[in-house]
Each structure stands twice: as structure tokens, then as C-alpha cells.
Design a protein around this motif. Structure first.
Motif: not given
Length: 351
Positions: A140, A142, A145, A147-148, A150, A248, A250
Motif C-alpha cells: 500500500y 504509505k 493510510f 492506519t496501516p 493488516t 509498504v 505486508f
């Protein structure tokens, strides 16, 4: 010291090739069907200079491209580089030939999980030389967002309508199945597969575009059209970093798939000598460093990787932790279910 070792490895490879060229054994050409970044000039040009083998590359955007292109016939390709979930179909169809591993000395240095993988073996014969591996994480922007994310639930968030992308590949079904709570993604029942299709159809109005190539996804991020997607771990994020776009990667709560790509020799290739030299180069320090620098992927040959990776790089790519593979849902051969999965994914796109 690392650079010196790499130079020595390249010099040794070049010297070996020079002897063969002198004997007239390797002059020729290779047409390879492979992924973006796997035929980068930084690797191909030294290989051609050392062997005399000219290389032409055709790129695929999905593993579903290999079989149709080989089925078209005509002796167009000499080497293909499919992922582990698609190799067995090529073996069964007779599109690829067994590999004489005595002609690939470094084969013994490849991680055992890869060189003994069901997808490259049949009747005691080896059909592929593992080349690179990694995960299919999510990614995504950075700056978009607070709030990252998850969870892969983010790719179904109505607030992100028009900013979402998924790979144009049957693996999209794996994503939807995990969201539905079905972790047996390579053995989905008809009902579970139908539920995955329904989930993707539900998502489709939110999707800006299904990306087909690495470059296409990079462009979608660069143009601010896409903020979140799945990705080829380490590759597109590296290309975006070079454009000063911070993304990022994840691993979501629902887990991530793992993959391994192997070089395979097309049956009855007239360029077998060049093909074997390419297989050897690909798993040497020269070839493994190339795919690491260009794609950011992990090496299948940890012995070679130690020659050019720093200790921190070796650790970051889990080269010192083969058990990391156990935490990934490593792609598997779908067998008779392959056309069922492929048709299911095509049905999503036809909606």
C-alpha cells in the motif's frame, strides 16, 4: 570481499564458457519465455559475451500463459520459467524434457525443499532447475493510510473504491478464499470455489484494474490510481522506491502465498548446449545476484547467495531460514483442478 568473490565466480564462469566456445559447442541462440526482470541486460549481456549464445526473451504476465504458448508449437522457445504450481502441467503435456543434473553441478547446492519439490519431478527424473523464490505479499501507499492495513479485508473496503488492484491471475481466487476462511486454497471444493468467485464479483466494482505486468502495477501507483494491491514481493516496491514513491509491503493476518520459479528446457530444443549453459549461469553467483539486484527476490542457491549478499541481506531474505517457507502457502500443482480454477477466474472477469 563480497564483490571480490562475485568477480571470481563470474571470471570462473566466463573461463569455463570460453573453453566451450573455442570448441564450437555453444554458439547459438536461446528464446526464453519468462518473467519481467529474469532476462535483464545486466545478466544476459555478460552471458552472451562469455558463451556466444544470443538470448531473446518473451515475457508472461501470468502462469496461465506458458501452456498455450508452448501448445502453439513451432519450436519457438528453448527455455521457460514457470512457477511451481504450473510446472507439472507442462511436464504431463510433454512440453519440457528431463534435465541431466550431472550437467548442472550446482544443482546440489539448491535448497532441498526446492530440488525435491513434486512440481519438478516425475518418475525419478528432474524437469526444472529452481531459480528464484519469494512471497506474494500485499502493498500500500504509505501516504494514503492513517492506519496501516493488516488484513486483506482492506481490498474489499468501499472507502477505497477505485484505488484497489489485484493481479490478473487465478491466484486472486486464493486471496478471496482466505478471506472466506478457506485456507485449503489449492484444494477448494466446488462450493468453496464458487464462494471465492462470489467474493471477487462483490469486490469487482471497487477494483481500478487487474494488473497484468509489474510495470503496469508500478504505473498505476505512480499515477495515483491505485493505493493498495497484492504484489511480487520486493520487485514493484523496489521500482516504486526508485521513483520516490513510498510503499509498504505486508503479510496479512490471513497469510500469504509463496512461490518458486524454475528454468525448464523445452522438449526437442535445437539449442540444448546453450540451454544448459543458461541453467548453470542462472544458479551461479552471477545469475542469482542478477535476479536479486533486479527483482529483489530470494535465491534458490544459498551457497551462491553468500558470495554477493551481505549478512543482513541474507537474513532479510530468509536465506538463513528455509523453515520460513513453512509459514507461506507455497503454490502447489492444481492437477485436474487447474482448468476449473482458471475458468472460475475467467468467470469473474467476464462479469
Amino acid at each position: 570481499m563480497k564483490k571480490r568473490l562475485t568477480l571470481l565466480a563470474q571470471t570462473s564462469f566466463s573461463a569455463l564458457c570460453a573453453v566451450s566456445i573455442a570448441s564450437g559447442a555453444m554458439a547459438g541462440e536461446l528464446n526464453i519465455l519468462t518473467w519481467e526482470g529474469y532476462a535483464d541486460p545486466s545478466v544476459i549481456e555478460p552471458f552472451t559475451a562469455a558463451t556466444g549464445c544470443e538470448v531473446s526473451a518473451t515475457y508472461v504476465g501470468s502462469n496461465d500463459d506458458f501452456a498455450p504458448k508452448l501448445a502453439a508449437g513451432g519450436g519457438v522457445f528453448d527455455i521457460v520459467t514457470p512457477s511451481i504450481d504450473s510446472t507439472y502441467a507442462l511436464i504431463e503435456a510433454g512440453f519440457v524434457q528431463p534435465i541431466d543434473v550431472s550437467r548442472v553441478p550446482a544443482f546440489k547446492d539448491i535448497y532441498e525443499q526446492f530440488r525435491t519439490a513434486d512440481g519438478i519431478l516425475k518418475d525419478g527424473k528432474v524437469y526444472g532447475v529452481p531459480y528464484a523464490w519469494g512471497a506474494i505479499p500485499f502493498m500500500y501507499r504509505k501516504d494514503k493510510f492513517d492506519t496501516p492495513p493488516t488484513s486483506i479485508k482492506a481490498l474489499w473496503d468501499p472507502a477505497l473504491e477505485g484505488r484497489i488492484s489485484l493481479w490478473d491471475d487465478k491466484s486472486a481466487l486464493y486471496v478471496a478464499a482466505r478471506l472466506n476462511g478457506n485456507m485449503n486454497i489449492y484444494e477448494l471444493s466446488d462450493a468453496e470455489l464458487a464462494a471465492a468467485v462470489d467474493k471477487l464479483v462483490e469486490q469487482r466494482p471497487l477494483v481500478r484494474k487487474y494488473w497484468a505486468t509489474a510495470g503496469e502495477l508500478v504505473d498505476l501507483y505512480k499515477s495515483d490510481e491505485v493505493w493498495i494491491s497484492n504484489t511480487w514481493g520486493g520487485y514493484q516496491s523496489g521500482l516504486l522506491a526508485a521513483e520516490n514513491i513510498e510503499v509498504v509491503e505486508f503479510i496479512p493476518e490471513e497469510g500469504a502465498e509463496g512461490w518458486m520459479d524454475s528454468n525448464m528446457i523445452v522438449a526437442d530444443t535445437p539449442n540444448e548446449e546453450c540451454a544448459y549453459q543458461f541453467l548453470n549461469m542462472a544458479i551461479s553467483a552471477q545469475g542469482q545476484e542478477g535476479v536479486f539486484k533486479v527483482n529483489g527476490y530470494s535465491s534458490t542457491n544459498p551457497v551462491a547467495a553468500k558470495e554477493f549478499m551481505s549478512d543482513s541481506e541474507f537474513s532479510a531474505l530468509h536465506q538463513d531460514d528455509p523453515a520460513y517457507l513453512d509459514s507461506l502457502l507455497l503454490w502447489e500443482n492444481l492437477g485436474d483442478r487447474l482448468p476449473v480454477y482458471t475458468n472460475a477466474w475467467n468467470s469473474v472477469k467476464s462479469q
